[in-house]
Design an enzyme around this catalytic site. Sequence first.
Site, PDB file in Angstrom:
ATOM      1  N   HIS A  42    -108.764  35.850  41.456  1.00  0.00           N
ATOM      2  CA  HIS A  42    -108.961  35.280  40.117  1.00  0.00           C
ATOM      3  C   HIS A  42    -110.122  35.953  39.381  1.00  0.00           C
ATOM      4  O   HIS A  42    -110.851  35.299  38.638  1.00  0.00           O
ATOM      5  CB  HIS A  42    -109.190  33.779  40.227  1.00  0.00           C
ATOM      6  N   ARG A  92    -109.450  28.160  37.872  1.00  0.00           N
ATOM      7  CA  ARG A  92    -108.876  27.262  36.850  1.00  0.00           C
ATOM      8  C   ARG A  92    -109.208  27.654  35.411  1.00  0.00           C
ATOM      9  O   ARG A  92    -108.714  27.016  34.486  1.00  0.00           O
ATOM     10  CB  ARG A  92    -109.312  25.831  37.135  1.00  0.00           C
ATOM     11  N   PRO A 111    -119.262  22.810  40.203  1.00  0.00           N
ATOM     12  CA  PRO A 111    -120.646  22.876  40.632  1.00  0.00           C
ATOM     13  C   PRO A 111    -121.522  22.042  39.727  1.00  0.00           C
ATOM     14  O   PRO A 111    -121.392  22.072  38.513  1.00  0.00           O
ATOM     15  CB  PRO A 111    -120.987  24.343  40.508  1.00  0.00           C
ATOM     16  N   GLU A 112    -122.408  21.315  40.337  1.00  0.00           N
ATOM     17  CA  GLU A 112    -123.380  20.519  39.599  1.00  0.00           C
ATOM     18  C   GLU A 112    -124.722  21.231  39.746  1.00  0.00           C
ATOM     19  O   GLU A 112    -124.784  22.335  40.282  1.00  0.00           O
ATOM     20  CB  GLU A 112    -123.394  19.091  40.143  1.00  0.00           C
TER      21      GLU A 112
END
Length: 293
Positions: free
Chosen positions: A95, A115, A2-3
Amino acid sequence: MPELPEVEVVRRGLARWVAGREIAEVEVLHPRAVRRHLPGAREFEARLSGRVISSAERRGKYLWLPVGDDSSMIAHLGMSGQLLVVPPSAPPERHLRVRLSFADGGPDLRFVDQRTFGHLMLADLVRLPPARTVPEPIWHIAPDPLEELFDDRLFARRLRAKRTEIKRALLDQSLISGVGNIYADEALWRAKLHGTREADSLTGSKTAELLAAVRDVMNEALDQGGTSFDSLYVNVNGESGYFDRSLAVYGRKDLPCSRCGTAVTREPFMNRSSYSCPRCQPRPRVRRPAGRL
DNA sequence: CCTACCACCTGTAAGC
DNA sequence: TGCTTACAGGTGGTAG
Protein backbone atom coordinates in the site's frame (compact mmCIF):
# COMPACT_ATOMS: atom_id res chain seq x y z
CA MET A 1 -5.37 4.00 14.34
CA PRO A 2 -2.45 5.49 15.95
CA GLU A 3 -3.07 7.76 18.88
CA LEU A 4 -0.61 10.08 20.55
CA PRO A 5 1.86 7.47 21.89
CA GLU A 6 2.08 5.64 18.56
CA VAL A 7 2.48 8.91 16.66
CA GLU A 8 5.17 10.07 19.07
CA VAL A 9 7.06 6.81 18.50
CA VAL A 10 6.96 7.62 14.78
CA ARG A 11 8.06 11.23 15.40
CA ARG A 12 11.12 10.04 17.31
CA GLY A 13 12.02 7.75 14.45
CA LEU A 14 11.71 10.60 11.97
CA ALA A 15 13.85 12.87 14.15
CA ARG A 16 16.52 10.22 14.20
CA TRP A 17 16.42 9.00 10.61
CA VAL A 18 15.31 11.86 8.36
CA ALA A 19 15.96 15.17 10.14
CA GLY A 20 18.87 17.04 8.56
CA ARG A 21 18.61 15.23 5.22
CA GLU A 22 18.00 16.75 1.79
CA ILE A 23 15.06 15.37 -0.17
CA ALA A 24 16.04 14.35 -3.70
CA GLU A 25 12.90 13.04 -5.33
CA VAL A 26 9.24 12.69 -4.35
CA GLU A 27 6.80 10.29 -5.97
CA VAL A 28 3.06 10.38 -5.24
CA LEU A 29 1.69 6.97 -6.18
CA HIS A 30 -1.93 7.46 -5.04
CA PRO A 31 -3.75 10.78 -5.41
CA ARG A 32 -5.81 10.31 -2.24
CA ALA A 33 -2.64 10.47 -0.15
CA VAL A 34 -2.30 14.19 -0.96
CA ARG A 35 -5.99 15.05 -1.44
CA ARG A 36 -5.78 17.89 1.06
CA HIS A 37 -2.84 19.41 -0.77
CA LEU A 38 -4.97 21.57 -3.06
CA PRO A 39 -2.25 22.56 -5.58
CA GLY A 40 -2.09 18.87 -6.51
CA ALA A 41 0.27 15.92 -6.48
CA ARG A 42 2.74 17.25 -9.07
CA GLU A 43 3.12 20.53 -7.17
CA PHE A 44 3.61 18.57 -3.93
CA GLU A 45 6.43 16.57 -5.52
CA ALA A 46 8.09 19.58 -7.12
CA ARG A 47 7.97 21.80 -4.07
CA LEU A 48 9.51 19.21 -1.74
CA SER A 49 12.38 18.23 -4.00
CA GLY A 50 15.66 19.77 -2.93
CA ARG A 51 14.36 20.80 0.49
CA VAL A 52 16.14 19.96 3.72
CA ILE A 53 14.08 18.53 6.58
CA SER A 54 15.12 20.40 9.71
CA SER A 55 13.30 18.44 12.44
CA ALA A 56 10.25 16.31 13.26
CA GLU A 57 7.37 17.87 15.19
CA ARG A 58 4.05 16.67 16.57
CA ARG A 59 0.87 17.95 18.14
CA GLY A 60 -1.71 15.35 19.12
CA LYS A 61 -1.91 12.86 16.25
CA TYR A 62 -0.47 15.25 13.66
CA LEU A 63 3.16 15.16 12.57
CA TRP A 64 5.06 17.70 10.52
CA LEU A 65 8.52 18.05 9.04
CA PRO A 66 9.66 21.67 8.66
CA VAL A 67 11.39 22.15 5.31
CA GLY A 68 13.35 25.34 4.96
CA ASP A 69 11.68 28.76 5.05
CA ASP A 70 8.28 28.81 6.69
CA SER A 71 6.68 25.67 5.34
CA SER A 72 6.44 22.07 6.40
CA MET A 73 5.17 18.70 5.29
CA ILE A 74 2.23 17.64 7.43
CA ALA A 75 1.46 13.96 7.93
CA HIS A 76 -1.62 12.41 9.49
CA LEU A 77 -1.67 8.62 9.70
CA GLY A 78 -5.44 8.24 9.79
CA MET A 79 -6.45 4.69 10.70
CA SER A 80 -3.74 2.73 8.95
CA GLY A 81 -0.96 5.05 7.84
CA GLN A 82 2.73 4.25 8.35
CA LEU A 83 5.87 6.29 7.78
CA LEU A 84 8.68 3.84 7.13
CA VAL A 85 12.41 4.33 6.75
CA VAL A 86 13.64 1.67 4.31
CA PRO A 87 16.56 1.15 1.92
CA PRO A 88 15.90 2.52 -1.59
CA SER A 89 16.37 -1.01 -2.93
CA ALA A 90 13.53 -2.42 -0.81
CA PRO A 91 10.61 -3.61 -2.97
CA PRO A 92 7.54 -1.36 -2.95
CA GLU A 93 5.14 -2.09 -0.09
CA ARG A 94 1.64 -3.30 -0.98
CA HIS A 95 0.00 0.00 0.00
CA LEU A 96 2.85 2.37 -0.80
CA ARG A 97 1.33 5.82 -1.47
CA VAL A 98 4.23 8.29 -1.42
CA ARG A 99 7.97 7.76 -1.70
CA LEU A 100 10.65 10.30 -0.76
CA SER A 101 14.25 9.60 -1.69
CA PHE A 102 17.24 11.54 -0.37
CA ALA A 103 20.28 13.23 -1.86
CA ASP A 104 22.63 11.25 0.40
CA GLY A 105 21.52 7.98 -1.20
CA GLY A 106 20.45 6.70 2.24
CA PRO A 107 17.12 5.15 3.21
CA ASP A 108 13.82 6.36 1.70
CA LEU A 109 10.95 7.75 3.69
CA ARG A 110 7.80 5.94 2.56
CA PHE A 111 4.16 6.67 3.34
CA VAL A 112 2.24 3.39 3.35
CA ASP A 113 -1.50 3.45 4.03
CA GLN A 114 -3.94 0.59 3.55
CA ARG A 115 -7.21 2.45 4.11
CA THR A 116 -6.11 5.84 2.73
CA PHE A 117 -7.64 7.83 5.56
CA GLY A 118 -4.22 9.32 6.23
CA HIS A 119 -2.68 12.08 4.16
CA LEU A 120 0.35 14.27 3.51
CA MET A 121 0.34 17.95 2.57
CA LEU A 122 2.53 21.01 2.41
CA ALA A 123 1.56 24.07 4.39
CA ASP A 124 2.89 27.28 5.82
CA LEU A 125 3.72 27.61 9.48
CA VAL A 126 1.84 30.11 11.61
CA ARG A 127 2.94 31.53 14.92
CA LEU A 128 0.32 31.06 17.58
CA PRO A 129 0.38 32.73 20.96
CA PRO A 130 1.74 31.71 23.33
CA ALA A 131 4.97 30.81 21.62
CA ARG A 132 4.18 27.80 19.51
CA THR A 133 4.56 27.54 15.76
CA VAL A 134 2.29 25.05 14.02
CA PRO A 135 1.22 24.48 10.41
CA GLU A 136 -1.78 26.60 9.45
CA PRO A 137 -4.15 23.68 8.64
CA ILE A 138 -3.92 22.38 12.20
CA TRP A 139 -4.21 25.61 14.12
CA HIS A 140 -7.62 24.45 15.38
CA ILE A 141 -6.13 21.35 17.03
CA ALA A 142 -5.78 21.87 20.78
CA PRO A 143 -2.47 21.28 22.55
CA ASP A 144 -1.98 17.69 23.65
CA PRO A 145 -1.67 16.73 27.32
CA LEU A 146 2.04 15.94 27.04
CA GLU A 147 2.86 19.43 25.73
CA GLU A 148 4.43 21.95 28.10
CA LEU A 149 1.89 24.60 27.27
CA PHE A 150 -1.20 22.45 27.80
CA ASP A 151 -3.36 24.53 30.13
CA ASP A 152 -4.98 22.20 32.69
CA ARG A 153 -7.30 24.85 34.06
CA LEU A 154 -8.45 25.99 30.63
CA PHE A 155 -9.10 22.36 29.71
CA ALA A 156 -11.15 21.81 32.86
CA ARG A 157 -13.19 24.92 32.23
CA ARG A 158 -13.88 24.10 28.59
CA LEU A 159 -14.64 20.46 29.36
CA ARG A 160 -17.19 21.28 31.99
CA ALA A 161 -18.85 23.79 29.68
CA LYS A 162 -19.63 21.03 27.21
CA ARG A 163 -23.12 19.62 26.83
CA THR A 164 -22.02 16.16 25.83
CA GLU A 165 -20.78 12.87 27.20
CA ILE A 166 -17.29 12.70 28.69
CA LYS A 167 -15.93 10.21 26.15
CA ARG A 168 -17.09 12.33 23.23
CA ALA A 169 -15.37 15.30 24.84
CA LEU A 170 -12.10 13.36 25.27
CA LEU A 171 -12.17 12.51 21.56
CA ASP A 172 -12.73 16.15 20.57
CA GLN A 173 -9.34 17.15 19.15
CA SER A 174 -10.13 20.85 19.48
CA LEU A 175 -10.50 20.43 23.24
CA ILE A 176 -7.59 18.04 23.93
CA SER A 177 -5.62 16.39 21.15
CA GLY A 178 -4.01 12.99 20.83
CA VAL A 179 -6.69 10.96 22.62
CA GLY A 180 -8.39 8.26 20.54
CA ASN A 181 -10.68 5.33 21.21
CA ILE A 182 -8.13 3.17 23.05
CA TYR A 183 -6.70 5.73 25.43
CA ALA A 184 -10.10 7.32 26.08
CA ASP A 185 -11.42 3.97 27.32
CA GLU A 186 -8.25 3.24 29.30
CA ALA A 187 -8.20 6.67 30.97
CA LEU A 188 -11.91 6.46 31.84
CA TRP A 189 -11.32 3.06 33.43
CA ARG A 190 -8.42 4.43 35.49
CA ALA A 191 -10.54 7.38 36.62
CA LYS A 192 -13.52 5.06 37.30
CA LEU A 193 -15.80 7.02 35.01
CA HIS A 194 -18.34 5.73 32.51
CA GLY A 195 -17.95 7.28 29.07
CA THR A 196 -21.58 8.37 28.92
CA ARG A 197 -21.26 10.54 32.00
CA GLU A 198 -22.20 14.14 31.12
CA ALA A 199 -19.06 16.29 30.89
CA ASP A 200 -20.63 19.17 32.78
CA SER A 201 -21.40 16.91 35.75
CA LEU A 202 -17.73 16.31 36.62
CA THR A 203 -16.25 17.98 39.68
CA GLY A 204 -12.99 19.88 39.41
CA SER A 205 -11.08 17.17 41.21
CA LYS A 206 -12.58 14.40 39.07
CA THR A 207 -11.56 16.34 35.98
CA ALA A 208 -8.01 16.60 37.31
CA GLU A 209 -8.02 12.87 38.07
CA LEU A 210 -9.16 12.06 34.55
CA LEU A 211 -6.49 14.29 33.00
CA ALA A 212 -3.84 12.64 35.17
CA ALA A 213 -5.12 9.25 34.01
CA VAL A 214 -4.83 10.32 30.37
CA ARG A 215 -1.23 11.41 30.94
CA ASP A 216 -0.31 8.29 32.89
CA VAL A 217 -1.68 5.84 30.36
CA MET A 218 -0.05 7.69 27.46
CA ASN A 219 3.33 7.86 29.18
CA GLU A 220 3.19 4.18 30.06
CA ALA A 221 2.27 3.30 26.49
CA LEU A 222 5.14 5.41 25.21
CA ASP A 223 7.55 3.50 27.44
CA GLN A 224 6.35 0.29 25.76
CA GLY A 225 6.73 1.64 22.24
CA GLY A 226 2.96 2.18 21.84
CA THR A 227 0.05 -0.19 21.27
CA SER A 228 -0.22 -2.59 18.35
CA PHE A 229 -2.66 -5.42 17.87
CA ASP A 230 -1.24 -6.25 14.47
CA SER A 231 1.43 -5.16 12.03
CA LEU A 232 -0.51 -2.03 11.07
CA TYR A 233 0.87 0.06 13.92
CA VAL A 234 4.59 0.19 13.75
CA ASN A 235 7.51 2.56 14.19
CA VAL A 236 9.57 3.82 11.25
CA ASN A 237 11.50 0.56 11.28
CA GLY A 238 8.36 -1.55 11.06
CA GLU A 239 8.46 -2.72 14.68
CA SER A 240 5.37 -3.02 16.92
CA GLY A 241 4.99 -1.73 20.48
CA TYR A 242 3.92 -3.85 23.42
CA PHE A 243 1.37 -1.78 25.31
CA ASP A 244 -1.51 -3.98 24.12
CA ARG A 245 -0.42 -6.37 26.88
CA SER A 246 -1.07 -3.67 29.45
CA LEU A 247 -4.54 -2.61 28.34
CA ALA A 248 -7.08 -2.86 31.16
CA VAL A 249 -10.34 -2.80 29.19
CA TYR A 250 -9.88 -1.98 25.51
CA GLY A 251 -10.55 -5.05 23.39
CA ARG A 252 -11.09 -7.18 26.52
CA LYS A 253 -14.78 -8.00 26.29
CA ASP A 254 -15.76 -10.76 28.74
CA LEU A 255 -12.29 -10.82 30.31
CA PRO A 256 -11.96 -9.95 34.01
CA CYS A 257 -11.35 -6.38 35.12
CA SER A 258 -7.88 -6.34 36.67
CA ARG A 259 -9.17 -4.27 39.59
CA CYS A 260 -12.33 -6.12 40.62
CA GLY A 261 -12.60 -9.22 38.45
CA THR A 262 -15.94 -8.30 36.89
CA ALA A 263 -16.25 -9.14 33.20
CA VAL A 264 -15.47 -6.22 30.90
CA THR A 265 -18.35 -5.19 28.68
CA ARG A 266 -18.39 -3.85 25.15
CA GLU A 267 -20.98 -1.34 23.98
CA PRO A 268 -21.46 0.09 20.49
CA PHE A 269 -20.20 3.66 20.15
CA MET A 270 -20.15 5.69 16.93
CA ASN A 271 -19.84 2.64 14.66
CA ARG A 272 -17.07 1.42 16.94
CA SER A 273 -16.87 0.16 20.51
CA SER A 274 -16.51 1.33 24.06
CA TYR A 275 -15.12 -1.04 26.67
CA SER A 276 -15.61 -0.62 30.40
CA CYS A 277 -15.95 -2.42 33.70
CA PRO A 278 -19.60 -2.36 34.75
CA ARG A 279 -18.67 -2.41 38.42
CA CYS A 280 -15.79 0.10 38.54
CA GLN A 281 -17.47 2.36 35.99
CA PRO A 282 -21.19 2.28 36.69
CA ARG A 283 -23.37 3.78 33.97
CA PRO A 284 -24.69 7.14 35.19
CA ARG A 285 -28.39 7.73 35.80
CA VAL A 286 -30.10 9.13 32.75
CA ARG A 287 -29.86 12.88 32.90
CA ARG A 288 -32.79 15.22 33.24
CA PRO A 289 -33.90 16.65 29.91
CA ALA A 290 -31.95 19.75 28.94
CA GLY A 291 -33.37 23.26 29.06
CA ARG A 292 -36.01 24.48 31.57
CA LEU A 293 -34.64 25.69 34.85
C1' DC B 1 -22.69 28.99 17.78
C1' DC B 2 -22.57 23.87 19.20
C1' DT B 3 -23.30 18.81 18.85
C1' DA B 4 -24.12 14.36 16.35
C1' DC B 5 -23.37 11.60 12.60
C1' DC B 6 -21.72 9.70 8.32
C1' DA B 7 -18.72 9.17 4.45
C1' DC B 8 -14.28 8.26 3.21
C1' DC B 9 -11.36 3.19 2.24
C1' DT B 10 -9.29 -1.74 2.49
C1' DG B 11 -8.75 -5.89 4.86
C1' DT B 12 -9.75 -9.55 8.15
C1' DA B 13 -12.53 -12.51 10.91
C1' DA B 14 -16.76 -14.54 12.14
C1' DG B 15 -21.16 -16.49 10.98
C1' DC B 16 -24.09 -19.08 7.96
C1' DT C 1 -15.70 -23.58 0.17
C1' DG C 2 -17.82 -19.23 -0.56
C1' DC C 3 -20.84 -15.51 0.44
C1' DT C 4 -22.36 -11.81 3.72
C1' DT C 5 -21.83 -9.02 7.55
C1' DA C 6 -19.48 -6.68 11.30
C1' DC C 7 -15.69 -4.33 12.70
C1' DA C 8 -10.99 -1.81 12.84
C1' DG C 9 -6.56 2.77 16.17
C1' DG C 10 -9.63 9.05 12.74
C1' DT C 11 -11.58 13.18 11.20
C1' DG C 12 -13.74 16.74 7.94
C1' DG C 13 -17.96 18.30 6.36
C1' DT C 14 -22.50 19.07 7.14
C1' DA C 15 -27.28 18.57 8.93
C1' DG C 16 -29.86 19.79 12.71
